[in-house]
Design a protein around this motif. Structure first.
Motif, PDB file in Angstrom:
ATOM      1  N   GLY A 195       0.771  -1.234   0.000  1.00 48.37           N
ATOM      2  CA  GLY A 195       0.000   0.000   0.000  1.00 48.37           C
ATOM      3  C   GLY A 195       0.800   1.281   0.000  1.00 48.37           C
ATOM      4  N   VAL A 196       2.120   1.199  -0.091  1.00 48.80           N
ATOM      5  CA  VAL A 196       2.946   2.409  -0.060  1.00 48.80           C
ATOM      6  C   VAL A 196       3.059   3.031  -1.447  1.00 48.80           C
ATOM      7  CG1 VAL A 196       5.289   3.282   0.326  1.00 48.80           C
ATOM      8  CG2 VAL A 196       4.244   1.715   1.974  1.00 48.80           C
ATOM      9  N   VAL A 197       3.201   2.191  -2.471  1.00 47.37           N
ATOM     10  CA  VAL A 197       3.402   2.681  -3.835  1.00 47.37           C
ATOM     11  C   VAL A 197       2.171   2.382  -4.676  1.00 47.37           C
ATOM     12  CG1 VAL A 197       4.852   2.607  -5.884  1.00 47.37           C
ATOM     13  CG2 VAL A 197       5.874   2.238  -3.627  1.00 47.37           C
ATOM     14  N   THR A 198       1.666   3.414  -5.341  1.00 43.59           N
ATOM     15  CA  THR A 198       0.574   3.247  -6.294  1.00 43.59           C
ATOM     16  C   THR A 198       1.131   3.435  -7.693  1.00 43.59           C
ATOM     17  OG1 THR A 198      -1.020   4.150  -4.712  1.00 43.59           O
ATOM     18  CG2 THR A 198      -1.688   4.074  -7.035  1.00 43.59           C
ATOM     19  N   PRO A 199       1.074   2.402  -8.531  1.00 41.47           N
ATOM     20  CA  PRO A 199       1.607   2.535  -9.887  1.00 41.47           C
ATOM     21  C   PRO A 199       0.724   3.430 -10.736  1.00 41.47           C
ATOM     22  CG  PRO A 199       0.614   0.385  -9.570  1.00 41.47           C
ATOM     23  CD  PRO A 199       0.564   1.067  -8.243  1.00 41.47           C
ATOM     24  N   PRO A 200       1.184   3.777 -11.929  1.00 41.54           N
ATOM     25  CA  PRO A 200       0.387   4.642 -12.805  1.00 41.54           C
ATOM     26  C   PRO A 200      -0.986   4.056 -13.094  1.00 41.54           C
ATOM     27  CG  PRO A 200       2.614   4.385 -13.646  1.00 41.54           C
ATOM     28  CD  PRO A 200       2.477   3.418 -12.518  1.00 41.54           C
ATOM     29  N   ALA A 201      -1.925   4.917 -13.421  1.00 46.22           N
ATOM     30  CA  ALA A 201      -3.271   4.469 -13.769  1.00 46.22           C
ATOM     31  C   ALA A 201      -3.201   3.476 -14.918  1.00 46.22           C
ATOM     32  CB  ALA A 201      -4.131   5.666 -14.154  1.00 46.22           C
ATOM     33  N   GLY A 202      -3.966   2.393 -14.786  1.00 42.32           N
ATOM     34  CA  GLY A 202      -3.963   1.374 -15.827  1.00 42.32           C
ATOM     35  C   GLY A 202      -2.832   0.385 -15.714  1.00 42.32           C
ATOM     36  N   ALA A 203      -2.079   0.430 -14.607  1.00 40.69           N
ATOM     37  CA  ALA A 203      -0.895  -0.424 -14.491  1.00 40.69           C
ATOM     38  C   ALA A 203      -1.238  -1.897 -14.345  1.00 40.69           C
ATOM     39  CB  ALA A 203      -0.039   0.020 -13.316  1.00 40.69           C
ATOM     40  N   VAL A 204      -2.463  -2.218 -13.918  1.00 37.01           N
ATOM     41  CA  VAL A 204      -2.843  -3.624 -13.826  1.00 37.01           C
ATOM     42  C   VAL A 204      -2.806  -4.252 -15.212  1.00 37.01           C
ATOM     43  CG1 VAL A 204      -4.709  -5.214 -13.278  1.00 37.01           C
ATOM     44  CG2 VAL A 204      -4.217  -3.297 -11.753  1.00 37.01           C
ATOM     45  N   ALA A 205      -3.273  -3.498 -16.195  1.00 35.92           N
ATOM     46  CA  ALA A 205      -3.230  -3.988 -17.573  1.00 35.92           C
ATOM     47  C   ALA A 205      -1.859  -3.758 -18.199  1.00 35.92           C
ATOM     48  CB  ALA A 205      -4.306  -3.296 -18.401  1.00 35.92           C
ATOM     49  N   ASP A 206      -1.200  -2.668 -17.803  1.00 34.05           N
ATOM     50  CA  ASP A 206       0.116  -2.340 -18.348  1.00 34.05           C
ATOM     51  C   ASP A 206       1.180  -3.029 -17.503  1.00 34.05           C
ATOM     52  OD1 ASP A 206       2.392  -1.324 -19.402  1.00 34.05           O
ATOM     53  OD2 ASP A 206       2.028   0.753 -18.832  1.00 34.05           O
ATOM     54  N   THR A 207       1.670  -4.148 -17.986  1.00 34.41           N
ATOM     55  CA  THR A 207       2.602  -4.949 -17.192  1.00 34.41           C
ATOM     56  C   THR A 207       4.036  -4.440 -17.271  1.00 34.41           C
ATOM     57  OG1 THR A 207       2.929  -6.459 -19.058  1.00 34.41           O
ATOM     58  CG2 THR A 207       1.193  -7.010 -17.474  1.00 34.41           C
ATOM     59  N   THR A 208       4.255  -3.296 -17.915  1.00 38.78           N
ATOM     60  CA  THR A 208       5.618  -2.780 -18.043  1.00 38.78           C
ATOM     61  C   THR A 208       6.051  -1.964 -16.834  1.00 38.78           C
ATOM     62  OG1 THR A 208       4.825  -0.825 -19.239  1.00 38.78           O
ATOM     63  CG2 THR A 208       5.506  -2.734 -20.562  1.00 38.78           C
ATOM     64  N   VAL A 209       5.191  -1.786 -15.847  1.00 35.27           N
ATOM     65  CA  VAL A 209       5.576  -1.079 -14.629  1.00 35.27           C
ATOM     66  C   VAL A 209       5.359  -1.988 -13.424  1.00 35.27           C
ATOM     67  CG1 VAL A 209       5.157   1.231 -15.525  1.00 35.27           C
ATOM     68  CG2 VAL A 209       3.289  -0.020 -14.446  1.00 35.27           C
ATOM     69  N   ALA A 210       6.222  -1.834 -12.427  1.00 34.73           N
ATOM     70  CA  ALA A 210       6.122  -2.650 -11.216  1.00 34.73           C
ATOM     71  C   ALA A 210       6.826  -1.919 -10.090  1.00 34.73           C
ATOM     72  CB  ALA A 210       6.757  -4.024 -11.431  1.00 34.73           C
ATOM     73  N   ALA A 211       6.487  -2.277  -8.856  1.00 33.86           N
ATOM     74  CA  ALA A 211       7.100  -1.616  -7.703  1.00 33.86           C
ATOM     75  C   ALA A 211       7.025  -2.516  -6.484  1.00 33.86           C
ATOM     76  CB  ALA A 211       6.401  -0.289  -7.410  1.00 33.86           C
ATOM     77  N   SER A 212       7.903  -2.251  -5.523  1.00 31.11           N
ATOM     78  CA  SER A 212       7.834  -2.929  -4.234  1.00 31.11           C
ATOM     79  C   SER A 212       8.324  -1.978  -3.154  1.00 31.11           C
ATOM     80  CB  SER A 212       8.671  -4.212  -4.225  1.00 31.11           C
ATOM     81  OG  SER A 212      10.049  -3.910  -4.257  1.00 31.11           O
ATOM     82  N   CYS A 213       7.905  -2.261  -1.929  1.00 34.48           N
ATOM     83  CA  CYS A 213       8.380  -1.525  -0.763  1.00 34.48           C
ATOM     84  C   CYS A 213       8.679  -2.543   0.325  1.00 34.48           C
ATOM     85  CB  CYS A 213       7.335  -0.525  -0.280  1.00 34.48           C
ATOM     86  SG  CYS A 213       7.813   0.340   1.249  1.00 34.48           S
ATOM     87  N   VAL A 214       9.898  -2.509   0.846  1.00 31.46           N
ATOM     88  CA  VAL A 214      10.282  -3.428   1.916  1.00 31.46           C
ATOM     89  C   VAL A 214      10.902  -2.637   3.060  1.00 31.46           C
ATOM     90  CG1 VAL A 214      10.639  -5.404   0.390  1.00 31.46           C
ATOM     91  CG2 VAL A 214      12.551  -3.858   0.878  1.00 31.46           C
ATOM     92  N   ARG A 215      10.874  -3.251   4.231  1.00 31.30           N
ATOM     93  CA  ARG A 215      11.491  -2.635   5.410  1.00 31.30           C
ATOM     94  C   ARG A 215      12.473  -3.620   6.026  1.00 31.30           C
ATOM     95  NH1 ARG A 215       8.420   1.482   9.365  1.00 31.30           N
ATOM     96  NH2 ARG A 215      10.284   2.431  10.248  1.00 31.30           N
TER      97      ARG A 215
END
Length: 303
Positions: free
Chosen positions: A196-216
């Motif tokens: 829940g920290v990073v929100t990818p660009p709108a439409g990113a569920v369909a656009d598989t060219t973007v991804a993100a993660s947040c770890v501690r």
């Protein structure tokens, strides 16, 4: 002990202390035949009886699906083998479109050691596709407990496999662009995935060219963002750190980017390398990731 038959051989080779082995693999990309199943069960039972704390790793073939994959998983599940060893080499598009592969794995079944994986090639696009996929490994760390890349070292003119991670000759060592992705993830691991920290660009569920993660990292309190853009245009990510307390927003940012087809070669070994600089984060901010890039933003935990 060094006084045993094999311990004495280890000591004679220069390592008198035990290796404290925790994992042992049985099989490697085998055809899962009735004969294999019979022998696997015998070896697994013998290892488990002699070393009950040893983590045995089973095999599920050389591909991410298929007959051996299905039979290997069925056998491992039947015997409650701790982990299975998945292997796959695919095109970059496969890694981009399969980012959700482990999201739906049955958490009650054996865990995964992703023992061999890579996209076919050593271009920046290959590396960024792998980076996007690795964010899913972090997200599913409760399933994918271990991961290792394709073959590590290859000498120029004497390779048996492609891709490899580091190429060398008698005078030069060339880390590939894929190596730097592995390095950045390895140097910026966490012990906890933070959703829940990073929100990818709108439409990113369909656009598989973007991804993100947040770890501690529980030890340091550091929070690490990894933002991946494998598309042709810059992409905006929204970051909300307001729910994470005890952060120093004076961060570091490492950017790894370049031309889509760029490679590190013996002629030009530093064509694409990571670049790190200070970065001032905010509790909420928008970040525009460059085309064909991996960005790592690390915020230190306050002590």
């Amino acid at each position: 002990p060094a006084t045993s038959t094999w311990g004495a051989k280890r000591a004679a080779a220069g390592h008198p202390a035990p290796f404290n082995l925790e994992y042992v693999g049985i099989g490697n990309e085998d055809k899962i035949t009735p004969e294999f199943e019979e022998r696997f069960k015998m070896i697994y039972a013998a290892v488990h009886a002699k070393y009950p704390k040893m983590q045995v790793i089973g095999t599920v073939g050389p591909s991410p699906k298929g007959e051996d994959y299905d039979k290997g998983w069925a056998l491992a599940s039947q015997l409650n083998v701790p982990l299975v060893d998945e292997h796959y080499y695919e095109k970059p598009k496969w890694f981009l479109t399969n980012n959700r592969r482990y999201d739906t794995y049955d958490r009650r079944k054996p865990k995964v050691y992703l023992g061999e994986y890579a996209s076919w090639g050593n271009t920046l696009f290959n590396a960024v596709a792998e980076a996007a996929y690795m964010t899913s490994l972090e997200r599913n760390g409760d399933v994918v407990q271990l991961a290792s890349y394709a073959p590590l070292l290859a000498k120029e003119g004497h390779t048996q496999w492609n891709p490899d991670l580091i190429y060398f000759n008698n005078s030069t060592v060339v880390p590939t662009v894929n190596y730097y992705v592995q390095q950045l993830f390895g140097q910026n691991q966490g012990t906890e995935y933070v959703a829940g920290v990073v929100t990818p660009p709108a439409g990113a569920v369909a656009d598989t060219t973007v991804a993100a993660s947040c770890v501690r990292d529980a030890k340091t309190g550091d929070v690490i963002l990894k933002l991946v853009n494998a598309s042709t245009t810059a992409q905006p990510f929204q970051v909300d750190l307001s729910g994470l307390k005890g952060l120093n927003l004076a961060a570091t940012r490492t950017i790894f980017t370049g031309d889509k087809d760029a490679k590190n070669t013996f002629v030009s070994p530093n064509t694409v390398i990571p670049k790190t600089a200070a970065y001032k984060a905010k509790s909420r901010f928008s970040y525009e990731a460059q085309p064909y890039s991996l960005t790592v933003i690390r915020m230190r935990g306050k002590r």
